[in-house]
Design a protein around this motif. Sequence first.
Motif, PDB file in Angstrom:
ATOM      1  N   SER A  61      34.222  53.027  54.454  1.00 25.12           N
ATOM      2  CA  SER A  61      33.779  51.928  55.222  1.00 25.12           C
ATOM      3  C   SER A  61      32.235  51.791  55.015  1.00 25.12           C
ATOM      4  N   ASN A  62      31.672  52.377  54.310  1.00 27.72           N
ATOM      5  CA  ASN A  62      30.172  52.287  54.031  1.00 27.72           C
ATOM      6  C   ASN A  62      30.013  51.737  52.823  1.00 27.72           C
ATOM      7  N   SER A  63      31.144  51.404  51.911  1.00 22.46           N
ATOM      8  CA  SER A  63      30.901  50.773  50.772  1.00 22.46           C
ATOM      9  C   SER A  63      30.767  49.177  50.976  1.00 22.46           C
ATOM     10  N   LYS A  64      29.926  48.708  50.203  1.00 22.37           N
ATOM     11  CA  LYS A  64      29.850  47.122  49.999  1.00 22.37           C
ATOM     12  C   LYS A  64      30.197  46.410  49.033  1.00 22.37           C
ATOM     13  N   LYS A  65      31.046  45.356  49.209  1.00 24.07           N
ATOM     14  CA  LYS A  65      31.495  44.461  48.217  1.00 24.07           C
ATOM     15  C   LYS A  65      30.121  43.812  47.654  1.00 24.07           C
ATOM     16  N   VAL A  66      29.873  43.754  46.335  1.00 24.43           N
ATOM     17  CA  VAL A  66      29.005  43.170  45.715  1.00 24.43           C
ATOM     18  C   VAL A  66      29.526  41.872  44.662  1.00 24.43           C
ATOM     19  N   TYR A  67      30.736  41.817  44.326  1.00 26.40           N
ATOM     20  CA  TYR A  67      31.436  40.734  43.761  1.00 26.40           C
ATOM     21  C   TYR A  67      32.747  40.277  44.111  1.00 26.40           C
ATOM     22  N   GLY A  68      33.192  39.109  43.883  1.00 27.04           N
ATOM     23  CA  GLY A  68      34.589  38.926  44.079  1.00 27.04           C
ATOM     24  C   GLY A  68      35.247  38.904  45.124  1.00 27.04           C
ATOM     25  N   ASN A  69      36.477  38.600  45.061  1.00 26.89           N
ATOM     26  CA  ASN A  69      37.406  38.331  46.062  1.00 26.89           C
ATOM     27  C   ASN A  69      38.712  38.830  45.893  1.00 26.89           C
ATOM     28  N   MET A  70      39.657  38.761  46.775  1.00 27.51           N
ATOM     29  CA  MET A  70      41.293  38.678  46.494  1.00 27.51           C
ATOM     30  C   MET A  70      41.880  37.596  46.412  1.00 27.51           C
ATOM     31  N   ASN A  71      41.185  36.452  46.178  1.00 27.09           N
ATOM     32  CA  ASN A  71      42.046  35.023  46.099  1.00 27.09           C
ATOM     33  C   ASN A  71      41.789  34.309  44.743  1.00 27.09           C
ATOM     34  N   ASP A  72      40.272  34.352  44.473  1.00 33.67           N
ATOM     35  CA  ASP A  72      40.028  33.824  43.104  1.00 33.67           C
ATOM     36  C   ASP A  72      40.526  34.508  41.996  1.00 33.67           C
ATOM     37  N   ASN A  73      41.200  33.645  40.933  1.00 32.81           N
ATOM     38  CA  ASN A  73      41.654  34.182  39.854  1.00 32.81           C
ATOM     39  C   ASN A  73      40.945  34.328  38.683  1.00 32.81           C
ATOM     40  N   VAL A  74      40.663  35.426  38.078  1.00 34.35           N
ATOM     41  CA  VAL A  74      39.647  35.589  36.863  1.00 34.35           C
ATOM     42  C   VAL A  74      40.559  36.024  35.550  1.00 34.35           C
ATOM     43  N   PHE A  75      41.795  35.692  35.709  1.00 32.16           N
ATOM     44  CA  PHE A  75      42.657  36.090  34.480  1.00 32.16           C
ATOM     45  C   PHE A  75      42.275  35.013  33.355  1.00 32.16           C
ATOM     46  N   LYS A  76      41.974  35.588  31.922  1.00 28.97           N
ATOM     47  CA  LYS A  76      41.703  34.877  30.948  1.00 28.97           C
ATOM     48  C   LYS A  76      42.771  34.760  29.921  1.00 28.97           C
ATOM     49  N   SER A  77      43.108  35.972  29.517  1.00 25.65           N
ATOM     50  CA  SER A  77      44.188  36.139  28.488  1.00 25.65           C
ATOM     51  C   SER A  77      44.758  37.503  28.558  1.00 25.65           C
ATOM     52  N   ILE A  78      46.065  37.702  28.101  1.00 28.45           N
ATOM     53  CA  ILE A  78      46.948  38.873  27.672  1.00 28.45           C
ATOM     54  C   ILE A  78      47.247  39.075  26.448  1.00 28.45           C
ATOM     55  N   SER A  79      46.956  40.031  25.657  1.00 26.08           N
ATOM     56  CA  SER A  79      47.375  40.332  24.314  1.00 26.08           C
ATOM     57  C   SER A  79      47.788  41.687  23.903  1.00 26.08           C
ATOM     58  N   PRO A  80      48.784  41.755  23.024  1.00 28.94           N
ATOM     59  CA  PRO A  80      49.202  43.226  22.830  1.00 28.94           C
ATOM     60  C   PRO A  80      48.061  44.105  22.043  1.00 28.94           C
ATOM     61  N   THR A  81      48.178  45.371  22.217  1.00 27.62           N
ATOM     62  CA  THR A  81      47.487  46.164  21.817  1.00 27.62           C
ATOM     63  C   THR A  81      48.271  46.760  20.482  1.00 27.62           C
ATOM     64  N   ASN A  82      47.696  47.871  19.987  1.00 29.30           N
ATOM     65  CA  ASN A  82      48.424  48.622  18.783  1.00 29.30           C
ATOM     66  C   ASN A  82      48.826  49.911  19.376  1.00 29.30           C
TER      67      ASN A  82
END
Length: 267
Positions: free
Chosen positions: A132-153
């Motif tokens: 409870s004493n931790s403070k959020k410093v960035y972001g939210n659970m609504n805004d989409n920050v997805f950029k890309s998905i790619s396979p690894t090896n």
Amino acid sequence: MKNLLLIFIVSIFTVGCSSDGLIDDSKSEEPFTYKNGTLSTGKISSSGLNAPNGFEFSEIPAGSEGMLLAYHLNWNDAAQSTISDDFTISPNESWKIENLSIFIMNPDIMPSSINSVKTLVLEIYDGDPKLSNSKKVYGNMNDNVFKSISPTNIYRVTNLTTSDSMNEQAKLVYKVDSSIKDLNLPSGHYWFKMTFKFDYGDDWFWFAPRLPVTGNDVNAFNAYFRLESTGDIFTTDQGSSSPQNPVQPPSVKFETHFEITGIKTIN
């Protein structure tokens, strides 16, 4: 004489700027990549199985769960989970974070499954998000920050994976990149909380593979996933036995695999 006077004035101004902090040669900026661990365990499994050409294995014991729930179903409140893990910025550094990459896999992947991975939400805290004493410093659970998905090896396998079961048991790991803007963090200990959101009809069966014991510091493992509907938190891969695998694997704390990239300032 005028030229000498001008040089003298410029010299005084330059020294003054340096002493007032306007010019600070002691600071430097450079690109950085932070990795919290090693997902690969090598090109040959403990059973002697060779990875396909150009690929590596991420091996865990058979019977391990090996995965953290990383999905949020928009139409089902009971099937919404988040993953949390931590990272530390050294005392003499500050980071401008541009991308936080998460690694995921789908045990029953289909050719169109990766098209369903299109919404990533992320928050960053100055402490453990469940406290409870931790403070959020960035972001939210609504805004989409997805950029890309790619396979690894990298293929996730177990110590019982053989050449005969490779096609069925080996699961390819994917890397998901994000697009992060205006995030500048001073030195400190931080946590992120994230999940992937899916719409009805999407292939939502995606998980974050835990780090293997091999090549990593298990004493630093402290990630967890949380069921948002109940608040239940899961911190450990308990594993299980079966007739095919009578030996229950040892319990291992969860740790996700992630990378952070951006520009760091070194003081």
